[in-house]
Enzyme design. Sequence first.
Site, PDB file in Angstrom:
ATOM      1  N   CYS A 488       0.879  -1.106  -0.161  1.00 42.43           N
ATOM      2  CA  CYS A 488       0.079   0.015   0.063  1.00 42.43           C
ATOM      3  C   CYS A 488       0.948   1.280   0.118  1.00 42.43           C
ATOM      4  CB  CYS A 488      -0.714  -0.004   1.254  1.00 42.43           C
ATOM      5  SG  CYS A 488      -2.292   1.121   0.938  1.00 42.43           S
ATOM      6  N   HIS A 623      -3.398  -5.364   0.040  1.00 41.60           N
ATOM      7  CA  HIS A 623      -2.756  -5.591   0.880  1.00 41.60           C
ATOM      8  C   HIS A 623      -2.819  -7.411   0.978  1.00 41.60           C
ATOM      9  CE1 HIS A 623      -2.775  -2.168   3.445  1.00 41.60           C
ATOM     10  NE2 HIS A 623      -3.717  -1.491   2.705  1.00 41.60           N
ATOM     11  N   GLU A 625      -1.425  -9.363   2.765  1.00 43.60           N
ATOM     12  CA  GLU A 625      -1.536 -10.152   4.065  1.00 43.60           C
ATOM     13  C   GLU A 625      -2.991 -10.574   4.462  1.00 43.60           C
ATOM     14  OE1 GLU A 625      -1.942  -5.789   5.068  1.00 43.60           O
ATOM     15  OE2 GLU A 625      -0.898  -6.977   3.429  1.00 43.60           O
TER      16      GLU A 625
END
Length: 661
Positions: A488, A623, A625
């Site tokens: 990001c 993102h 993750e």
Amino acid sequence: MGTRAPFLIAFWAMFVGMRNTLAETRLFEVSSATTSFVDSNIITQKIARGGGDLSTLDELVQEAVESNRKIIVVTGGVLSGIGKGVTASSIGVLCRALGRRVTAIKIDPYLNVDAGTMSPFEHGEVFVLDDGGECDLDLGNYERFLGVCLTSESNLTTGKVYQIVIEKERVGKYLGKTVQVVPHISDAIQSQILRVGATPVKSVDNKQNDYDLDNAKPEIVIVELGGTLGDIESMPFVEALRQLQEKVGYKNLCFVHVSLIPVLGSPSEQKTKPTQHSVKQMRELGLTPDFLCCRGSQPLEEAARSKLSLFTSVPKNAIISLHDVSNIYRVPLMMMDQNFPAQLAHRLRIHPHRHKPENYSVAEKIEKFKNHEFVESWRKLARSVDEPESECVIAMVGKYLEQGDAYLSVVKALTHAAIETKQRLRIEWIASSDLLSAADKSSSKAWERLRQADGVVVPGGFGARGLEGKIAAISFARKEKIPFLGICLGMQAAVIEYRRSVLGKQKSNSAEFKDDLREGDDDVIIFMPEGDKERMGGTMRLGARETILKENSIAQKLYGRTRIMERHRHRYEVNPKMVDELESAGLKFVGRNMDASTTGDERMEVVELSEDDHPYFIAAQFHPEFMSRPSKPSPFFKGLLCASKVLATKKKNNAVDDQHK
């Protein structure tokens, strides 16, 4: 007749008025209160259509009962942060072992509608869901443990409930009734829980990280009540849960209470009094715990277990020790060893483990679970965390280091990749502002820790503070060929750094941090044209979006396909007018999408350097993750850990050679 006419007319008017009043009253009652006059045939038809048009609480209750759906409520006592989230997630794992489809709900008693506007320093990470919901980080734990993709409806806050009820009141849905906490707020809470239970849940295929197309309805709903029992803000939820058990029945809802067993004195002794008082307060509120999960540093002693059973009326075998273990993946296995799954199955009458005696605590241990392969894979996962082949050091260059949970999903994604690559992960937390403030890089502790790292991660964030330190870390990783992953803001900083260092455009910056940038020259990062600068909550580019990866790029090879879905949370993006000059200088934009941009330009999603220029340099606007799972690590994190392992091995071999010289 003439003398009685006025009286008769008045009497008739009064009668008609009373009849209309009674009809209106009846209408109010039928419309606003729960009623037993529910046509089961109508509900059956609605259930057959998927249950999406079930509107009243009675209909939702009947659907839950007829579907034989079970609800497990996890509460906490003594203090907050005791481990309710991990406990709830672990129970979900055990339900998966029983072969059941599971969903989860997190109740947060705060007045915020969602977590989107909350500070990372106060609340920790904001977890983003597929539908763009910004929610509590516990939903990330649920998704990772349960292997599902939840929706924003799975995060229930006081603010959200009151917003629903007040909006209904404003449009006259309650037909003139006085709107109260009970029954209107409590009914809204129950309806939301049951509605989530009636909604099909998407599961993730561990092999492909794709969605299960069945979208089957869950069979078990796990509800975590945030905070500590007795907190004033959670009282409406406690009352709603009490009523819900009355409605769906004892066999369809149970309570698991998580409490602390402190160790005091010399010689040390496990103290049960805090948990005794916690259960006492729980009973005073109308809830009865079926299971006690006791947190502590050491296994619960038999004497403490017997004492707790005596004073709380919870069966001795139903008191589960949740002591500290080497990794959180061992928590479900620890509960399994104490026969929790069998007792839970018998308590909720889950076929085929239903036990005839009423005492669920005497259930026979399940020797072979229905989902046997899943159990074995989970055992393997827990063992692999404790049996690494080597160690790697990852530098996390961030700005919210004071809050341990601010980058929780990034840490989990790194952990998943470390497990997959058989490495012991060691994270060096480096405040980006420390890199900028260091006058002498050679003597700075922050720079020394960065130099020792085998890989560098620059995660997302907001605000100008620490940006230049992140850019300095990225510059170091690029020039020294240290494996790098930007997320990001980390990607935006990487683009700014490259334009400054390689193209010599020293004034390059983000419009988020500088208002006086020359348009088309210095504004490398711009505000998205369709964004909203006035309203903060829910106005970012949120949720799962498609990214198209360039064929034969590093990113495409890592994912194994060209079209991917990843979750986003940002207001600013790379200026598409700058892309051509950056690509000509060697920075490749290999991930793009159109995503309804008002300018008609492609959005830049992934940048990378070629393997000839750098061993691993990748950054993403999304993102990655948020979609990482223990059994299926995020490809970008796995790529980082693989590259870091190569560098760590090279360092180790060089150190051995130096010793022999």
